[in-house]
Design an enzyme around this catalytic site. Structure first.
Site, PDB file in Angstrom:
ATOM      1  N   GLU A 150     -11.453  -3.655  -2.522  1.00 41.14           N
ATOM      2  CA  GLU A 150     -10.505  -2.663  -3.028  1.00 41.14           C
ATOM      3  C   GLU A 150     -10.351  -2.815  -4.543  1.00 41.14           C
ATOM      4  OE1 GLU A 150      -6.890  -3.331  -0.562  1.00 41.14           O
ATOM      5  OE2 GLU A 150      -8.293  -4.602   0.550  1.00 41.14           O
ATOM      6  N   HIS A 203       0.812  -1.227   0.000  1.00 44.42           N
ATOM      7  CA  HIS A 203       0.000   0.000   0.000  1.00 44.42           C
ATOM      8  C   HIS A 203       0.849   1.283   0.000  1.00 44.42           C
ATOM      9  CE1 HIS A 203      -3.463  -2.398   0.120  1.00 44.42           C
ATOM     10  NE2 HIS A 203      -3.605  -2.552   1.421  1.00 44.42           N
ATOM     11  N   HIS A 214      -9.633   2.074   0.834  1.00 42.84           N
ATOM     12  CA  HIS A 214      -9.521   0.885   1.683  1.00 42.84           C
ATOM     13  C   HIS A 214     -10.593   0.870   2.777  1.00 42.84           C
ATOM     14  CE1 HIS A 214      -7.695  -2.553   3.621  1.00 42.84           C
ATOM     15  NE2 HIS A 214      -6.657  -2.534   2.798  1.00 42.84           N
TER      16      HIS A 214
END
Length: 323
Positions: free
Chosen positions: A288, A103, A173
């Site tokens: 996601e 991420h 997210h």
């Protein structure tokens, strides 16, 4: 409408913005572009918050790992061994999910304060990610526009430009719990995905695009979710210029329905097995939208490269209803 939400240790002020339209109320933070809450009614008209979030800034700062509601970048999901090749150069990233980068790294977009500008029915978040931030090349100018449409759907539209070849893969997210509380593993999920990407022990794709038929990954018809999912699904539609509906999440108890439409070719389904205190495992489900994990090291996957003169565009719409 905005309000002061807190102050970071370096003195930076964080604000919270509230959007409301057609029965949906959304609260967004300048810190991390976080969707703090989404309030929608159930089949009986009772309103509840259907995303998992903290009540104060300290919660997000001291518990960053779940990435609750955050704007994720520069690269959503994992890059194997925290490195990737681009134009003959191998770039090293900071591993934060050993041995991988996850991420965007230890200080990805989810830990930055964004400039927020009101737009019609929404907000435009913007920032410049400098060359070398978290190891990524190129100066990246990013905007993320959050709006509520006439139906109360939350539309997230991303754009980015760069001055050097780089990678971009952005997502949101949020963890959804359509019951408003408790465990979400009883929700029913439907996905327009006949394939998924199996992973190794480090949750990095092996490169195979496996068929979901006759496996627990077959959500082509609604199927109850349980634990054990942190996988990318290969959406049948591929990359599209406009959002196409690809997923539906349903809570039989409340009657709430979440639909997901996107331009992206993949969607990560995370059943939140490892969601920790003060939350419980399975308290929300993350959906996601994304390009595939580790794409920079998998040339057979859809490309996440962005070059000067190009514009990165991605759009996802979360719709809310009842039945």
């Amino acid at each position: 409408m905005s309000e002061h939400f807190g102050t970071l240790s370096d003195g930076t002020a964080v604000h919270r913005w509230t959007l409301e339209r057609a029965g949906t109320r959304v609260r967004v933070l300048s810190y991390g572009g976080i969707v703090q809450s989404v309030e929608v009614p159930d089949r009986d008209g009772r309103t509840a918050d259907v995303v998992v979030g903290f009540a104060d800034l300290d919660g997000y700062v001291t518990h960053p790992e779940p990435f609750l509601g955050a704007l994720i970048g520069r690269y959503a999901n994992r890059i194997a061994h925290a490195r990737f090749p681009l134009d003959g150069v191998t770039y090293a990233l900071e591993p934060n999910n050993a041995p991988n980068s996850l991420h965007g790294g230890p200080r990805g977009f989810d830990k930055r304060v964004w400039e927020v500008t009101p737009v019609e029915h929404g907000l435009r978040l913007s920032r410049v990610s400098p060359h070398g931030e978290e190891g990524f090349p190129g100066r990246l100018e990013v905007t993320a526009t959050y709006t509520l449409d006439a139906s109360g759907a939350l539309r997230l539209a991303y754009e980015a430009v760069t001055d050097e070849p780089t990678l971009v893969n952005l997502t949101n997210h949020s963890y959804f719990n359509l019951a408003g509380a408790g465990n979400a593993w009883g929700h029913e999920l439907r996905l327009a995905a006949a394939r998924y990407t199996p992973v190794d022990a480090d949750l990095v794709p092996t490169g195979e695009l496996a068929e979901v038929a006759d496996t627990r990954f077959d959500f082509r018809s609604p199927r109850k979710l349980g634990p054990g999912y942190d996988h990318n699904f290969v959406l049948d539609k591929g990359v599209t210029a406009a959002p196409v509906e690809v997923a539906e999440l349903y809570d039989p108890g409340s009657g709430r329905v979440l639909t997901v439409a996107t331009t992206e070719p993949g969607i990560q389904v995370y059943s939140a097995d490892h969601l920790g205190e003060p939350f419980l495992p399975g308290e929300g489900i993350a959906l996601e939208t994304q390009h595939f994990p580790d794409s920079p090291n998998r040339p057979e996957f859809p490309s996440t490269e962005l070059r000067p003169g190009e514009v990165y565009r991605s759009e996802t719409v979360y719709g809310f209803g009842v039945r």
